[in-house]
Design a protein around this motif. Structure first.
Motif, PDB file in Angstrom:
ATOM      1  N   UNK A  60      42.312  45.522  39.043  1.00 34.62           N
ATOM      2  CA  UNK A  60      43.722  45.313  38.731  1.00 34.62           C
ATOM      3  C   UNK A  60      44.330  44.220  39.606  1.00 34.62           C
ATOM      4  N   UNK A  61      43.843  44.086  40.837  1.00 39.01           N
ATOM      5  CA  UNK A  61      44.352  43.050  41.731  1.00 39.01           C
ATOM      6  C   UNK A  61      43.999  41.646  41.261  1.00 39.01           C
ATOM      7  N   UNK A  62      43.131  41.533  40.259  1.00 42.33           N
ATOM      8  CA  UNK A  62      42.761  40.241  39.702  1.00 42.33           C
ATOM      9  C   UNK A  62      43.621  39.853  38.511  1.00 42.33           C
ATOM     10  N   UNK A  63      44.591  40.701  38.139  1.00 44.86           N
ATOM     11  CA  UNK A  63      45.472  40.419  37.017  1.00 44.86           C
ATOM     12  C   UNK A  63      46.709  39.669  37.501  1.00 44.86           C
ATOM     13  N   UNK A  64      47.347  38.891  36.616  1.00 44.62           N
ATOM     14  CA  UNK A  64      48.545  38.155  37.042  1.00 44.62           C
ATOM     15  C   UNK A  64      49.669  39.094  37.429  1.00 44.62           C
ATOM     16  N   UNK A 122      46.938  32.940  36.718  1.00 37.88           N
ATOM     17  CA  UNK A 122      47.698  32.245  37.759  1.00 37.88           C
ATOM     18  C   UNK A 122      49.091  32.856  37.823  1.00 37.88           C
ATOM     19  N   UNK A 123      49.556  33.097  39.029  1.00 38.34           N
ATOM     20  CA  UNK A 123      50.903  33.635  39.242  1.00 38.34           C
ATOM     21  C   UNK A 123      51.631  32.772  40.266  1.00 38.34           C
ATOM     22  N   UNK A 130      55.584  40.662  51.035  1.00 37.61           N
ATOM     23  CA  UNK A 130      54.584  40.398  49.992  1.00 37.61           C
ATOM     24  C   UNK A 130      54.917  39.140  49.206  1.00 37.61           C
ATOM     25  N   UNK A 131      55.596  38.195  49.844  1.00 35.51           N
ATOM     26  CA  UNK A 131      55.910  36.924  49.195  1.00 35.51           C
ATOM     27  C   UNK A 131      54.694  35.996  49.278  1.00 35.51           C
ATOM     28  N   UNK A 132      53.962  35.888  48.190  1.00 31.14           N
ATOM     29  CA  UNK A 132      52.774  35.030  48.113  1.00 31.14           C
ATOM     30  C   UNK A 132      52.958  34.114  46.904  1.00 31.14           C
ATOM     31  N   UNK A 133      53.477  32.910  47.104  1.00 33.15           N
ATOM     32  CA  UNK A 133      53.846  32.051  45.966  1.00 33.15           C
ATOM     33  C   UNK A 133      52.717  31.791  44.966  1.00 33.15           C
ATOM     34  N   UNK A 134      51.520  31.481  45.445  1.00 35.00           N
ATOM     35  CA  UNK A 134      50.464  31.078  44.522  1.00 35.00           C
ATOM     36  C   UNK A 134      49.292  32.061  44.561  1.00 35.00           C
ATOM     37  N   UNK A 135      48.877  32.493  43.386  1.00 36.22           N
ATOM     38  CA  UNK A 135      47.710  33.363  43.248  1.00 36.22           C
ATOM     39  C   UNK A 135      46.879  32.897  42.064  1.00 36.22           C
ATOM     40  N   UNK A 136      45.599  32.632  42.299  1.00 34.92           N
ATOM     41  CA  UNK A 136      44.671  32.243  41.238  1.00 34.92           C
ATOM     42  C   UNK A 136      43.492  33.208  41.262  1.00 34.92           C
ATOM     43  N   UNK A 137      43.133  33.748  40.102  1.00 36.30           N
ATOM     44  CA  UNK A 137      41.977  34.634  39.990  1.00 36.30           C
ATOM     45  C   UNK A 137      41.095  34.167  38.841  1.00 36.30           C
ATOM     46  N   UNK A 142      33.640  36.425  40.745  1.00 33.88           N
ATOM     47  CA  UNK A 142      35.096  36.335  40.872  1.00 33.88           C
ATOM     48  C   UNK A 142      35.405  35.342  41.982  1.00 33.88           C
ATOM     49  N   UNK A 143      36.428  34.530  41.742  1.00 37.22           N
ATOM     50  CA  UNK A 143      36.926  33.620  42.773  1.00 37.22           C
ATOM     51  C   UNK A 143      38.417  33.834  42.898  1.00 37.22           C
ATOM     52  N   UNK A 144      38.881  33.955  44.126  1.00 37.10           N
ATOM     53  CA  UNK A 144      40.269  34.304  44.411  1.00 37.10           C
ATOM     54  C   UNK A 144      40.868  33.272  45.356  1.00 37.10           C
ATOM     55  N   UNK A 145      42.080  32.851  45.030  1.00 38.56           N
ATOM     56  CA  UNK A 145      42.843  31.993  45.943  1.00 38.56           C
ATOM     57  C   UNK A 145      44.262  32.530  46.023  1.00 38.56           C
ATOM     58  N   UNK A 146      44.819  32.618  47.237  1.00 37.88           N
ATOM     59  CA  UNK A 146      46.184  33.112  47.399  1.00 37.88           C
ATOM     60  C   UNK A 146      46.836  32.477  48.617  1.00 37.88           C
TER      61      UNK A 146
END
Length: 619
Positions: free
Chosen positions: A32-36, A505-506, A527-534, A550-554
């Motif tokens: 679920x943490x990989x969803x926008x 992307x969020x 929990x302010x994290x402007x950019x999230x890519x999964x 899986x590749x994660x960027x935050x």
């Protein structure tokens, strides 16, 4: 689905098992943490933030019973055993009116009903844990069961250690799922389900144990082809214990904290026609909070210290109407009326303008001395542009009457839940969302983009250096303000073929304004994290071999740093930056896995597969 009025994510078990695992345990919350719009609160943890909200703003239920701490092994695994789970549904903001009590999301986890035809067994051996699940009929086509167990076993090897002080240590968790399903007749079904799980850590200096227990009894009744009824009785318990080994030194102690819920709910669903569905019902919950009890057993231990236990009642009435106005336009509107009551016995304190306790009031058992009521309207429209695309708009108001006191975004099993009181008003939130959804190539691909804005009133934060544990004056540590968040979320997913997965992307911002923090200036929420890519991808190399990654960027989480120091006499006093004025470095990680399935042979009653996963490949 394109035509669904709710904006939800439904994740099936096949998708969950596709994602690379940590230490051999594929975890549904990690998926679920990989969803926008869904972000992890800290590395490896099962806590999650939805659209900038706190982790305690997510309502997590297992077969209708609330799970208050969804973590095992200090957060690296969740309490949900995939072999016992049927499906998982996540509502972000647009929570159905039948549920409430949280501001950010609803995570609805349903256990399998068990096989009604034949006995089935599933077993797995992992790096740190093993699982065994048995399901089957007690009376074919009428009564069936499911039993699932899981346990880590690293502690079984500790007695082999060369270090004498390690041999008696314990470090493990276990959980147990049970479900019974019974078909009385065509119009009546009964379900009984339960969960029990616990983590144990023990060394020569201390003992820590924490865990959840739940029980649910549900009755489904069909009055007619148009009227459906569901009655649920639920129990939830979360507790933790910290102690020194029994018979230890003169200052040994034991600290216990617990939270109990007893709840009931009934729901009616009336299918007036293919275009018109009405739902209505009510819920009632009795909360009992035991913030902390410390008993000393040694000759020099401090006397027993008990934080006063408190109780509360939480009720709701709700009604929703889903109506298909035209072939293209549908509407869902509803209203939830939430009531929260503080009830004795209990001791409550009054505070002056500087948050210092000045008086206390003791309330007798059964005395309802404070009541809050909140109207929560819900409204959503879906417009079908064509057979492949739709536009959805929603507005919802939610309220939250109980809050988690925690000193960090990572959270610990020892955090404390506390209720609204005459001094602490319930938090309320309003959220607007607008989304565009489209399917391509006969539903092989799906794409969605959604924007949202959320505001929170009576937002609860804590003063700098707040003392949260074993503090009878916890309310004096609170600081009240408001918050707001906004963002855009995009998902592109491939559902069919040998190659599958998704990219999300969020862009998400979350801020707070509290008069006593940062001199009333706006500051980033934790929990302010402007950019999230999964990126999640899987490929079936052959019928027997599949690979996934899986590749994660935050963006890094906000953080408060010391920026200087002052020396006063012999004391060194640190000087800190404004709240959350800095950021940790950006974060990125790659995980990969490969799965080899056993050969299929005619007449074979069992199947097997071998999975190898590498977590954080490039370190």
């Amino acid at each position: 689905p394109i035509g669904d009025i709710h904006i939800v994510y439904v994740v099936d078990i096949k998708t969950i098992k596709m994602v690379p695992s940590l230490l051999g345990e594929v975890d549904l919350i990690k998926v679920l943490q990989l969803l926008p719009g869904v972000q992890t609160t800290s590395e490896g943890a099962t806590g999650f933030s939805v659209r900038g909200g706190n982790s305690d703003q997510n309502l997590i239920i297992l077969d209708e019973a609330t799970i208050y701490n969804a973590s095992h092994l200090m957060g690296f695994f969740s309490v949900f055993n995939n072999d016992a789970v049927k499906d998982v549904t996540l509502y972000k903001g647009d929570i159905p009116a039948s549920y409430g009590g949280r501001l950010s999301s609803l995570l609805d986890v349903r256990m399998k009903d068990g096989n009604s035809k034949k006995i089935g067994v599933a077993a797995s051996i992992g790096t740190v844990s093993s699982k065994l699940t048995v399901e089957g009929p007690i009376k074919k086509d009428h009564t069936n069961f499911l039993v699932a167990g899981r346990r880590t076993y690293a502690d079984l090897f500790l007695p082999l250690s060369k270090q004498e002080d390690v041999r008696d240590n314990k470090l493990y968790f276990y959980d147990f799922n049970l479900k019974l399903s019974h078909v009385i007749n065509e119009n009546n079904r009964l379900y009984l389900s339960g969960y029990s799980g616990r983590d144990i850590f023990k060394n020569q200096y201390s003992f820590v144990g924490f865990g959840n227990k739940t029980a649910s009894l549900r009755w489904n009744h069909l009055f007619s082809k148009k009227l459906f009824f569901n009655l649920s009785l639920n129990y939830s318990r979360y507790n933790y214990e910290i102690s020194t080994p029994e018979g230890d030194a003169s200052s040994s102690f034991k600290w216990v904290s617990e939270l109990h819920d007893y709840s009931s709910r009934f729901d009616f669903t009336y299918y007036q026609s293919d275009k018109h569905k009405i739902r209505y019902g009510a819920t009632s919950t009795y909360h009992r909070f035991y913030p902390g009890t410390v008993n000393g057993f040694g000759s020099t231990s401090a006397p027993a210290f008990v934080l006063t236990a408190v109780s509360a009642l939480e009720h709701s009435l709700y009604a929703t109407d889903e109506y298909k106005i035209t072939d293209k336009l549908s509407v869902k509107y509803g209203l939830r009326f939430a009531i929260f009551q503080n009830i004795g016995p209990g001791t409550y304190y009054s505070y002056d303008s500087k948050y210092k306790p000045i008086d206390s009031t003791v309330y007798a058992k059964g005395n309802i001395f404070n009541t809050y009521s909140v109207l929560e309207p819900r409204l959503a429209f879906t417009y079908m542009v064509n057979d492949f695309s739709s536009v959805k708009w929603s507005y919802s108001r939610a309220s939250q009457f109980i809050t988690l006191a925690q000193n960090s975004t990572a959270g610990t099993p020892l955090d404390i839940w506390f209720p609204a009181t005459p001094n602490v008003k319930p938090q309320t939130g309003d959220q607007f969302a607008l989304g565009y959804f489209r399917n391509f190539a006969q539903n092989m691909y799906e794409m969605s983009t959604e924007i949202y804005y959320k505001s929170v009133h009576n937002l609860i934060d804590f003063r700098d250096h707040a003392q949260l544990f074993l503090n009878p004056y916890l309310e004096g540590e609170l600081r009240i303000g408001k918050g707001y968040s906004y963002g855009i979320e995009t998902l592109i997913r491939k559902n069919q073929g040998r190659f599958g997965g998704w990219i999300s992307y969020s862009y998400s911002r979350s801020f707070r304004i509290v008069p006593e923090i940062n001199v009333g200036r706006v500051y980033n929420s934790p929990y302010d994290k402007p950019h999230n890519v999964n990126v999640v991808a899987s490929y079936d190399v052959s019928k027997r071999i599949s690979a996934s990654l899986t590749w994660i960027y935050a963006t890094g989480l906000p953080v408060t740093f010391p920026t200087g120091r002052a020396v006063v006499g012999n004391a060194v006093i640190p000087i800190y930056s404004d709240r959350n004025a800095y950021r940790m470095p950006d974060y990125h990680r790659l995980d990969v896995s490969i799965t080899l399935k056993g050969k299929e042979k005619p007449g074979r009653k069992w199947q097997s597969e071998l999975n190898l996963s590498v977590y954080n490949v490039y370190n």
